[in-house]
Write a protein that holds these residues in place. Structure first.
Motif, PDB file in Angstrom:
ATOM      1  N   LEU A 158       0.819  -1.112   0.006  1.00  0.00           N
ATOM      2  CA  LEU A 158       0.049  -0.012  -0.164  1.00  0.00           C
ATOM      3  C   LEU A 158       0.836   1.279   0.019  1.00  0.00           C
ATOM      4  O   LEU A 158       0.462   2.238  -0.428  1.00  0.00           O
ATOM      5  N   ALA A 159       1.938   1.284   0.444  1.00  0.00           N
ATOM      6  CA  ALA A 159       2.983   2.578   0.781  1.00  0.00           C
ATOM      7  C   ALA A 159       3.250   2.965  -0.382  1.00  0.00           C
ATOM      8  O   ALA A 159       3.885   3.937  -1.071  1.00  0.00           O
ATOM      9  N   THR A 160       3.498   1.908  -1.637  1.00  0.00           N
ATOM     10  CA  THR A 160       3.773   2.233  -3.105  1.00  0.00           C
ATOM     11  C   THR A 160       2.612   3.105  -4.022  1.00  0.00           C
ATOM     12  O   THR A 160       3.108   3.434  -5.164  1.00  0.00           O
ATOM     13  N   LEU A 161       1.394   3.225  -3.321  1.00  0.00           N
ATOM     14  CA  LEU A 161       0.259   4.143  -3.923  1.00  0.00           C
ATOM     15  C   LEU A 161       0.640   5.569  -3.684  1.00  0.00           C
ATOM     16  O   LEU A 161      -0.074   6.249  -4.585  1.00  0.00           O
ATOM     17  N   ASP A 162       1.624   5.986  -2.952  1.00  0.00           N
ATOM     18  CA  ASP A 162       1.662   7.465  -2.743  1.00  0.00           C
ATOM     19  C   ASP A 162       0.616   8.031  -2.325  1.00  0.00           C
ATOM     20  O   ASP A 162       0.344   9.302  -3.382  1.00  0.00           O
ATOM     21  N   ASP A 163      -0.303   7.819  -1.688  1.00  0.00           N
ATOM     22  CA  ASP A 163      -1.281   8.661  -1.229  1.00  0.00           C
ATOM     23  C   ASP A 163      -2.374   8.932  -2.480  1.00  0.00           C
ATOM     24  O   ASP A 163      -2.850   9.989  -2.554  1.00  0.00           O
TER      25      ASP A 163
END
Length: 264
Positions: A111-116
């Protein structure tokens, strides 16, 4: 910042998947960019949103096993939000993850790879307390517990709360417990109210409002590949829209979440 909400209960049949789909649609209706993640190998959320799990070539399984980045498996839905689908292949992911160090953090890293890119991520945890549910809880900012308003519905709630506490102590100290969400609620009976009072007293657990009423609309919506919010106005859709509004006020302004009273 993206808010990640895990929806978890190891007991099946509590409207967990319905809650993720309907709440996702309600939040999207409020202008939020929403992603829902199906962590259940049965793929019920995926199917209920109009995608046949048996015909998908990629899914969250490929993400958790390191074969694909999360962006590559995201699908669109007719409800105005995005979906990370599940297939039966996910059943084998638990065995793979059990062999890896830091296995509880796999979804969080993905999920951290989605960049908000999304305002809210809703995680539909499977009806178990295995490594997939631990991934959902470790990745989440908060957890919501759908609770069927029937006798013995609270069996296992204590075990789930112990798991939440362990996750807070070991993998996710920032995880908050929003409370229980009453589902399949029948306002005509005192039984439903008695069950909720017992849960609140026994576990010192907030019981959120409004309760989600029992209605045939949910089954009809799932069979048609849409959420209950896609049809005409009904009590179920109204309840989820109200819940979504309460959550947005809580996240944006720090407002207290509305809790259940016997007068509901």
């Amino acid at each position: 910042m993206t808010t990640v909400l895990a929806v978890a209960n190891q007991k099946g049949g509590v409207a967990k998947t319905t809650t993720v789909a309907s709440l996702g649609a309600a939040l999207a209706g409020l202008g939020r960019k929403v992603l829902v993640v199906d962590l259940d190998p049965q793929g019920c959320l995926t199917f209920s949103l109009g995608h046949n799990p048996d015909r998908l070539e990629t899914s969250v399984h490929d993400v958790l096993t390191g074969q694909l980045p999360l962006r590559d498996v995201v699908l669109d839905t007719d409800e105005g939000f995005a979906l990370v689908p599940a297939t039966i292949d996910l059943a084998g992911a638990e065995a793979v993850l059990l062999m890896r160090p830091g296995r509880e953090f796999t979804l969080k890293r993905a999920l951290a790879t989605l960049d908000d890119d999304y305002d809210v991520v809703l995680v539909d945890c499977p009806p178990s307390l295995g490594v997939l549910t631990l991934n959902g809880l470790t990745a989440a900012n908060a957890v919501l517990v759908p609770l069927q308003c029937e006798t013995l519905a609270h069996r296992g709630v204590g075990q789930l709360l112990r798991t939440v506490t362990e996750v807070q102590q070991i993998t996710n100290p920032d995880l908050t417990l929003l409370g229980a969400l009453p589902t399949l609620y029948d306002a005509r009976t005192t039984h439903s109210r008695d069950v909720l009072s017992d849960v609140a007293d026994r576990y010192d657990l907030p019981v959120l409002a409004p309760p989600i009423p029992r209605t045939v609309r949910f089954a009809e919506a799932s069979a048609s590949g849409a959420t209950v919010l896609a049809g005409r106005g009904n009590k179920g859709a109204q309840a989820y829209r109200e819940l979504a509004g309460n959550l947005v006020a809580h996240w944006d302004d720090g407002a207290d979440l509305r809790t259940f009273t016997a007068a509901e």
